[in-house]
Scaffold this motif. Structure first.
Motif, PDB file in Angstrom:
ATOM      1  N   SER A 188      -4.232  -9.543  -5.669  1.00 49.74           N
ATOM      2  CA  SER A 188      -5.093  -8.623  -4.924  1.00 49.74           C
ATOM      3  C   SER A 188      -6.252  -9.371  -4.276  1.00 49.74           C
ATOM      4  N   ARG A 189      -6.760 -10.398  -4.917  1.00 45.73           N
ATOM      5  CA  ARG A 189      -7.843 -11.185  -4.316  1.00 45.73           C
ATOM      6  C   ARG A 189      -7.347 -11.945  -3.097  1.00 45.73           C
ATOM      7  N   TYR A 190      -6.103 -12.416  -3.153  1.00 47.82           N
ATOM      8  CA  TYR A 190      -5.543 -13.089  -1.982  1.00 47.82           C
ATOM      9  C   TYR A 190      -5.449 -12.105  -0.817  1.00 47.82           C
ATOM     10  N   THR A 192      -7.280  -9.319  -0.287  1.00 45.41           N
ATOM     11  CA  THR A 192      -8.579  -8.875   0.236  1.00 45.41           C
ATOM     12  C   THR A 192      -9.413 -10.021   0.805  1.00 45.41           C
ATOM     13  N   ASP A 193      -9.344 -11.208   0.177  1.00 48.31           N
ATOM     14  CA  ASP A 193     -10.262 -12.296   0.547  1.00 48.31           C
ATOM     15  C   ASP A 193      -9.666 -13.299   1.523  1.00 48.31           C
ATOM     16  N   ASP A 272      -6.664  -4.524 -10.297  1.00 48.17           N
ATOM     17  CA  ASP A 272      -6.656  -4.982  -8.907  1.00 48.17           C
ATOM     18  C   ASP A 272      -7.503  -4.153  -7.955  1.00 48.17           C
ATOM     19  N   ASN A 275     -10.931  -5.731  -6.487  1.00 42.23           N
ATOM     20  CA  ASN A 275     -11.044  -6.584  -5.302  1.00 42.23           C
ATOM     21  C   ASN A 275     -11.210  -5.773  -4.023  1.00 42.23           C
ATOM     22  N   LYS A 278     -15.134  -4.284  -4.439  1.00 41.52           N
ATOM     23  CA  LYS A 278     -16.200  -5.244  -4.132  1.00 41.52           C
ATOM     24  C   LYS A 278     -16.405  -5.388  -2.624  1.00 41.52           C
ATOM     25  N   ASN A 279     -15.432  -4.912  -1.842  1.00 44.80           N
ATOM     26  CA  ASN A 279     -15.527  -4.905  -0.383  1.00 44.80           C
ATOM     27  C   ASN A 279     -15.887  -3.519   0.151  1.00 44.80           C
TER      28      ASN A 279
END
Length: 337
Positions: A188-190, A192-193, A272, A275, A278-279
């Motif tokens: 999930s970080r991949y 979103t980020d 997940d 992520n 945080k955005n």
């Protein structure tokens, strides 16, 4: 007599058109929700959480079988990928995992919105689990998170059925199966980020499903329930929508114990959805709580309450349907902490 014949034929045509219209009248959302069944969930989960999938550890052979299983479901149901025709895998390189796993993949599919295709509702669950124990026992992860995985597959089928009837969602719906959750929310970080397939600014909400097939000790011998986490953290409107949808369609007991800011388990930060949160994207995390089989080889498909899983999955579908079809996207009231 000739004139009467013409009038009679005209009446028949009108009646025929009326009958045809009734047959093709738009189905209600509840009709699509009913396509989500405990039997189909059970059939899929007994495969997905079988020993053949070797505990689905990130980057390992069992996880590769898992992504092929998910992909086949979307291909068979003619639900496309948003990446490219036939390409359902969002590739994540090995170096992103900081030595914790080999290269891995998220799996993505979507239903394109009919009126606001650039606005996205994301439904997520993690496809991985913890693999094989040192003594050789396979951790099947039926609840964690086989339950969330098959729930998304059924929800996707329901949206596809609506689309086939000309009743598809106004906004696009992304079905996001993320990898690497168990080792640090990597998939999930991949998304979103590093590589959001759809701009985060266009993402209306994230509904995250992580363990919805069991009953925890607190709710034994009780009615069907679900813990909801995060629904009011960023958008009071999302919380209100969620409550109204539940009351109207399924009437589960919604438990907000783990939504407390002082919850020592800190579940809000542990799956997940975080992520996305945080955005500043509104989220709901659906969760049945932990149990004695959590992260053990005994988390097997025979222990799932499939009737509960059916209704819980229908709740997520109804909520996604409302978010995808309401006139305005839910408003963000607060900033991520």
């Amino acid at each position: 007599m000739k004139k009467l014949g013409i009038l009679f034929c005209t009446a028949l045509i009108i009646a025929s058109c009326s009958t045809s219209h009734n047959k093709n009248a738009k189905k209600h959302v509840t009709d699509y929700a009913k396509t989500i069944t405990e039997n189909e969930l059970k059939e899929m989960l007994y495969t997905y959480a079988s020993d053949d999938f070797e505990g689905r550890r990130t980057g390992e052979s069992g996880q590769k079988k898992a992504i092929e299983f998910i992909k086949k479901h979307y291909v068979d149901n003619r639900i496309p990928s948003p990446i490219a025709d036939g390409d359902y895998f969002q590739e994540i390189p090995e170096d992103f995992f900081n030595g914790k796993a080999k290269a891995s993949e998220n799996v993505v599919a979507f239903i394109k919105g009919s009126e606001k295709p650039d606005e996205i509702v994301v439904i997520s669950a993690h496809l991985d689990h913890i693999g094989v124990s040192q003594n050789g026992d396979i951790n099947n992860g039926a609840d964690d998170d086989g339950s969330g995985t098959v729930a998304i597959l059924e929800i996707a089928e329901a949206f596809k059925a609506a689309e086939k009837d000309g009743n598809g969602p106004k906004r696009s719906v992304l079905f996001l199966h993320v990898t690497g959750e168990e080792i640090g929310l990597f998939g999930s970080r991949y998304y979103t980020d590093i590589d959001p397939i759809f701009p985060l600014a266009n993402t209306v909400a994230n509904l995250n499903i992580d363990m919805i097939g069991r009953v925890d000790p607190k709710h034994e011998n009780g009615k069907n329930y679900l813990y909801l986490i995060g629904s009011d953290k960023l958008s009071k409107e999302l919380h209100d929508v969620s409550e109204a949808v539940n009351k109207k369609y399924v009437n589960l007991e919604l438990d907000y114990t783990y939504n407390d800011e002082n919850d020592p388990n800190r579940f809000y930060y542990r799956s997940d959805h975080y992520n996305f949160a945080k955005n500043n994207i509104p989220v709901i995390f659906y969760f049945n709580g932990t149990h004695a089989d959590y992260h053990r080889p005994s988390d097997t498909p025979d222990k799932i309450n499939y009737k509960f899983l059916e209704t819980r999955t229908q709740l997520v579908f109804h909520t996604a349907w409302e978010l995808a079809n309401r006139d305005e996207r839910v408003k963000v009231d607060l900033k991520a902490s």
